[in-house]
Motif scaffolding. Sequence first.
Motif, PDB file in Angstrom:
ATOM      1  N   SER A   1      45.718  47.271  34.447  1.00  0.00           N
ATOM      2  CA  SER A   1      45.191  48.536  34.519  1.00  0.00           C
ATOM      3  C   SER A   1      43.622  48.290  34.622  1.00  0.00           C
ATOM      4  CB  SER A   1      45.387  49.411  33.389  1.00  0.00           C
ATOM      5  OG  SER A   1      44.894  50.608  33.595  1.00  0.00           O
ATOM      6  N   CYS A   2      43.000  48.244  35.985  1.00  0.00           N
ATOM      7  CA  CYS A   2      41.705  47.766  36.226  1.00  0.00           C
ATOM      8  C   CYS A   2      40.703  48.605  35.169  1.00  0.00           C
ATOM      9  CB  CYS A   2      41.163  48.256  37.628  1.00  0.00           C
ATOM     10  SG  CYS A   2      42.251  47.261  38.741  1.00  0.00           S
TER      11      CYS A   2
ATOM     12  N   SER B   1      47.274  49.125  41.418  1.00  0.00           N
ATOM     13  CA  SER B   1      47.588  47.602  40.718  1.00  0.00           C
ATOM     14  C   SER B   1      49.300  47.535  40.747  1.00  0.00           C
ATOM     15  CB  SER B   1      47.148  47.994  39.218  1.00  0.00           C
ATOM     16  OG  SER B   1      45.684  48.273  39.092  1.00  0.00           O
TER      17      SER B   1
END
Length: 565
Positions: free
Chosen positions: A130-131, A61
């Motif tokens: 933040s996946c 990310s």
Amino acid sequence: MVQILRRCDAEIFEKKDHDPFHQRLYSSAVIQTMVDVAKRVEMMLRDPEESVIVLSGCGTSGRIAFLLVTSFNEMMKAQKQKQICSYIIAGGDRAMLTSQEAPEDDPALGAHTLEKICAGKKHVLFIGISCGMSAPFVAGQLDFCLQHLDIFTPVLLGFNPVHMARSEPMQGCSFHFKDVAERMTAEQRHEKAFVLNPVLGAEAISGSSRMKGGSATKIILESILLAGHEAAFRGKRTTPECISGWITASEMVYETTYSHSDELAALIHQAGESLRMKAHVYYIGWGTLGIIGLTDASECVPTYGADFDDIRGFINNGFREMKNKEGDLSCLGPEFVIGHKDFVDTILPSLSQNDMVLFLFAVNDDLHEVTALADQVRRRTSNLHAIAHDLEKFTIPETVCNMFGTILRITWPFSSEEVNSVVMRQRWELSTKWCLNAISTGAHVLKGKVYMNYMIDLRVSNSKLYTRAINILQRFTGCSKSECVRALLRAIYSTEDLSEDMTSADVWKHTDAANRRDRVVPTALVMIQCGCTLTEARHHLDCHPVIRDAVNACFNSSKTKSTVD
Ligand code: F6P
């Protein structure tokens, strides 16, 4: 594998608008939030002296944040506009090339880094990525923004519903990620904060958010930044239709890329062969395609417990081309030696036929340079291949294409005027990302580093990965959490007798120790499944150098044993 990955990536663009709990990328609420954030980008661009746009994240990310900021700032520079974008990656620039997972756990560090970067600015658009909606580093930053909403507009980008955000304690904090996500949602009602969290479907390798998560991050943020830019400088109002248009363009990139599945499968096969023979895969990229290569290579270390030189990336002009904040990091160690010249000086002399070399370039890169380097490589090995992008009206000469064994060449249906546009380059980056993710994932599957679709040999280097390791052990052994924790700690501390100090230490002490050890999860798994000692488990793994075979063998032997019993 290519067909599985193709179906899996298709879920990014799935148009199911009827599920109220799971918004998709094309859902109207998601598109509207993207419009709202693009309008904030426009506002920032109209007041460049007082404003900054910050993109921040951990691991992939953060790397995607860096790539987006670099290309957006380059575009601004070319148009003689002030470069107002900045990136933060947990662990600093070294995290772009190496796995620096521990800083991800530090919310205070995140907040402090953000505060420093924004000092003196009156308006800050902060986009925290933040996946998994899980990184404490990002949670700390969002919390900081929420305390200063007069200056900051925080945006949370992730791919889980808010109720599934992580709710484990964070270092030195009274709140967790989910608390922050809920506060963000509350502020969204007053348009003071925004949560962008379409669901993308599961990753092909469980938890490998570098894949769909990384691609969707790139697609979403590029659309927002470009829409804001068009509104600020070309008077083009941002509408839901124009945002959907950007997404559809990425969907076309997806279709076009996967239409080359035969070449992609051939490249996966080749890379798998190299890794199986304990040889190497080298990505030799130009410009931002080089950055995509470096990123993909660096992710294999934490995901598959790979050595840094199993898959390695190189870029023309090294750090000069990267344009990262901290400049040349090559003195930090061999992982940071990334220029083509370094490849020629340090790798080429000992390159073998088993090593795969993969060039990544586009028609507007220096094709003389491409040809000269390909020529040098060919003198040592014929295991030379390429991923190359060109245009219908501006193609790569056949003489260049013929230098490569397999060439995955994509000729894009755009006009030649677009050749130097940032947008074109971004599409080539996305396409290359999909290809390299497939190649490195597929190669590690072939090497036996994946069991079912789990990264069974992950590096246990932060609290999220520690929890993931325990989940993997529980899932496959069916044992209780406490049994799995004990086995994991025995593997981490390399002992049969866990001391009180070890069992009572906090998770960050465990991950610090685990970071320095190989095959931690496989060792624990064998110990539990076969009911054996640490030494026996290690011996078992030594006898089965392919991790998947080792795990299979121990499951088979315990099955036989229980039948006999
Ligand atoms: O902790 C390691 C890691 O899983 C990386 O591999 C990943 O890119 C990073 O965390 C970021 O995860 P997220 O975007 O979910 O915060």
